[in-house]
Design an enzyme around this catalytic site. Sequence first.
Site, PDB file in Angstrom:
ATOM      1  N   SER A 223       0.893  -1.316  -0.031  1.00  0.00           N
ATOM      2  CA  SER A 223       0.013  -0.021   0.075  1.00  0.00           C
ATOM      3  C   SER A 223       0.900   1.159  -0.021  1.00  0.00           C
ATOM      4  CB  SER A 223      -0.830   0.087   1.353  1.00  0.00           C
ATOM      5  OG  SER A 223      -0.060   0.386   2.334  1.00  0.00           O
ATOM      6  N   GLU A 246       5.678  -0.740  -5.611  1.00  0.00           N
ATOM      7  CA  GLU A 246       4.513  -1.186  -6.515  1.00  0.00           C
ATOM      8  C   GLU A 246       3.231  -0.856  -5.631  1.00  0.00           C
ATOM      9  OE1 GLU A 246       1.626  -2.387  -7.651  1.00  0.00           O
ATOM     10  OE2 GLU A 246       2.454  -4.306  -7.920  1.00  0.00           O
ATOM     11  N   CYS A 283      -3.285  -6.121  -7.955  1.00  0.00           N
ATOM     12  CA  CYS A 283      -3.085  -4.696  -8.081  1.00  0.00           C
ATOM     13  C   CYS A 283      -3.505  -4.246  -9.691  1.00  0.00           C
ATOM     14  CB  CYS A 283      -1.606  -4.561  -7.902  1.00  0.00           C
ATOM     15  SG  CYS A 283      -0.521  -5.914  -8.734  1.00  0.00           S
TER      16      CYS A 283
END
Lengths: 528, 528
Positions: A223, A246, A283
């Site tokens: 996160s 990421e 994601c």
Amino acid sequence: MSSVVPSISPRTGDVVEVVASETPTASVDRICRAAAAAAEALDALGRDGRAALLEALAQALEDARARVVAVADRETGLGEARLNGELTRTCYQLRLFASVLTDGGYLEATIDHAGDTPMGPRPDLRRMLVPLGPVAVFGASNFPLAFSVPGGDTASALAAGCPVVLKAHPSHPATSKLCFEILTEAARKAGAPEGTFGIVYGQQAGADLVAHPEIRAVGFTGSTGAARALLAVIEQRPEPIPFYGELSSLNPIVVTPAAAAERAPRIGTDLAASFTMGAGQFCTKPGLAFVPAGPDGDSLVQAVQDAIDGLEPMVMLNGGIAAAFTRGTAVLSTVPGLTPAVPAPANDFAAVGPDAAAAGAPAGSRNAVADGGGFRGTPVLLTTTAAELPPEATEECFGPVTVVARYQDESELFAALATLPNSLTATVHRGADETALPAELTRRLRSRAGRIVYDGYPTGVAVSWAQHHGGPWPATNTQHTSVGTTAIRRFLRPVVWQNAPADLLPPELRDEYDSIPRRVDGRLRPIP
Amino acid sequence: MSSVVPSISPRTGDVVEVVASETPTASVDRICRAAAAAAEALDALGRDGRAALLEALAQALEDARARVVAVADRETGLGEARLNGELTRTCYQLRLFASVLTDGGYLEATIDHAGDTPMGPRPDLRRMLVPLGPVAVFGASNFPLAFSVPGGDTASALAAGCPVVLKAHPSHPATSKLCFEILTEAARKAGAPEGTFGIVYGQQAGADLVAHPEIRAVGFTGSTGAARALLAVIEQRPEPIPFYGELSSLNPIVVTPAAAAERAPRIGTDLAASFTMGAGQFCTKPGLAFVPAGPDGDSLVQAVQDAIDGLEPMVMLNGGIAAAFTRGTAVLSTVPGLTPAVPAPANDFAAVGPDAAAAGAPAGSRNAVADGGGFRGTPVLLTTTAAELPPEATEECFGPVTVVARYQDESELFAALATLPNSLTATVHRGADETALPAELTRRLRSRAGRIVYDGYPTGVAVSWAQHHGGPWPATNTQHTSVGTTAIRRFLRPVVWQNAPADLLPPELRDEYDSIPRRVDGRLRPIP
């Protein structure tokens, strides 16, 4: 007891076993020093030695497939089919990096022989990339085998020649520990130095890890909040280190009127499969889809709704994620202009109580414990209009939820696209012979995403030479990638040898070496 | 009056002219928006169009050579010979990046055709690099033509397709303004969009620039302190951007006993030339040299001293640098164990008063004003021992000063090397047939520097394909380089097209395109 790291079943919410204790600061220090001590020997294995190491790691994971999948399934609820596929992926990735080493192009070996230039005489200059040193890898909750202890960060760092210290994700500590043991044992048998792998448990240990002076880079998937916390630790270091994060991604999809006219039901069905795959915990989950107003769009939305209507509540990775999903969808449902495609039963938004994360969770796991039913989320489809797109609809909400925004015309669509955050991916569904609008969309989306998908779905990130998994902030915080062969470059730095005698050069930079691609005197030479 | 940007002669300390006013925040905003508006058209020029642009810029600077060199000499005191060489360098660099564009390998074009893999079917994936967007470039004081308005950052950013907003260095604002006007006019004639170049003046304008939402990356050459101030501004941005800083470097030199035995006088003379070149104001100036104890080492030290004994005080770039040099060498001379090789006259350390920077300087320039004699520094050689190397001797001191540390044996040498900060370069002078000690030194120095020089001097950074100008912190704050062709990569990011119809692909990613190196289905294909 705050130092205990439990393995929790998301299907029941029960603690199944205590896996480890949180790693104290002194142990993190010892592990990082062991990694630093291993760096030179790991580099000295050479490209062939490390290729063999990666092959051995892949084989060891394959050999332990049944055991690994069982533990991961118990701990993540992702199901054996998905986890078998994920194990295959991670083994394939290790082997792909072995072939990257064999190819050798990643070294960017470049030779400029001494000579005259308009600037005067130039010395002999030879450049290639060398490993950075020990790398910290933070496992992600949602890919226990492919973005965790084994995964793209680990495979690319090892290929580069960097020892890896892993931060086990609290959502699957038993899987992390088992994989770590398999990899460590296989590495030892393959002749890798002690210290090639290390592992730490616990949030403080993660902070200690990125603060440690021997750590030279961090690979992170998670996160934005956790990333900011780690970046704050890095900012306190005397020496900065790269943090490859990421982070967050909305992954917008645009369906053109022509595409909707051609195949609305098919797109709707496939969109539903994409945003509910893995309980929406990717994601690359499409979080927002632009669909034309009118009957074709209507039938697309109906197909999405039809596809999810029959679905049971889905097991989610942990109590925190389930609670955040429940909170997030509850908030979305109260936003003016955002409405369920069909009215949902009241408890759809309350698979676990919204306060579960705060109550009764073991401090070490930070998981919410549900009362018997585990951690679950029911797929949700919400609709709105592009003309009045609420800001809440442009924020990533992890889990099986997507928003469909209906647009009247191109100007409404383009205006809405301009308000979106950047993403890992952007997707265009176009008509079979359509070019003008898809070209305009490509132009507008190229600056907003790292991958543009046509007539497909962003979930499913193939591992290959051409792949890239990144995008402008907040998708990632650097230009770099955590999937695809160029992931290795994150853990390398250039060194130039100037007028070096041949016997002091790495073999790859000697004149006679010809088994890798090199750029010599300005011209790229392929392998003969 | 605080907003005036004066051009000051370092030879006299006099203000020669007022060049500009400091750029107000509103103007910085307008300039950055103009850069953003130019980005798409600059990218659309394509590789050929931008190669022609870079050639045109080089030609325009060549055509204005006499004027540019005269202004730069007046403002920097570097002398016409050096500045002519620097102009040649910057034109060569622009043309080299034109050839990088023609070559096309920098795009890293990669094609994986759709196919089956052990992971299942793989979509068609095609990757290449695209420009980041507007780049802020901070000129350095010490290279008014090669690391300033024209220079490696500007050339590589433009080549990448990124508009450039320049922050003029206060030490040579007239040169900056003149070069900016030449480049802007040449760019216009070459068909580049308005906004391709912008320029701002003043410290606050620099901070406004890196804070501006349209700026996508920063190229910086300067002090660690200034870099930290700009990084603090960047940390306040909602979206992080890369900051490529080239900061601080000691550039140690090791002379082996065999090398000293063979050619001590020659090494001493050349070392003196290297550390006094450009009044020692090079980021690659050798600041510390390890020389063996004993008669060979003695004669090396004597040769250094002989070479600098006859030198006049050297004009330095500005009052702040001259004052810092005076302060720095004065501090060094008081450190126990650090002694002048021969006793120096008392005023050697006081070419300008140590408080000059604080008194009487125009606020806009922050230069110290000397009383008639300009800003000068007298070359200084200090000696010490490797066994008791004072920490002060391992810090960069900008200007014509170096420290020679004498060592008794290898263990003393290695222990001292382990205490050094990382650098852009490290240098080994070895005996003609010597291999063991040079190999061991190479092993130890590789992790501490970005370039290892053999039997030469680190000053002089050739521009070429294999060059790298960077190193572990504090040399640079990233793995990247500001010299050499890979500098372009700092201003690019990857994008992948997945299952794109051919007409939506960039030309370089279409199957039939074959005039650049590409990796196709895992294999690097050279230009046919």
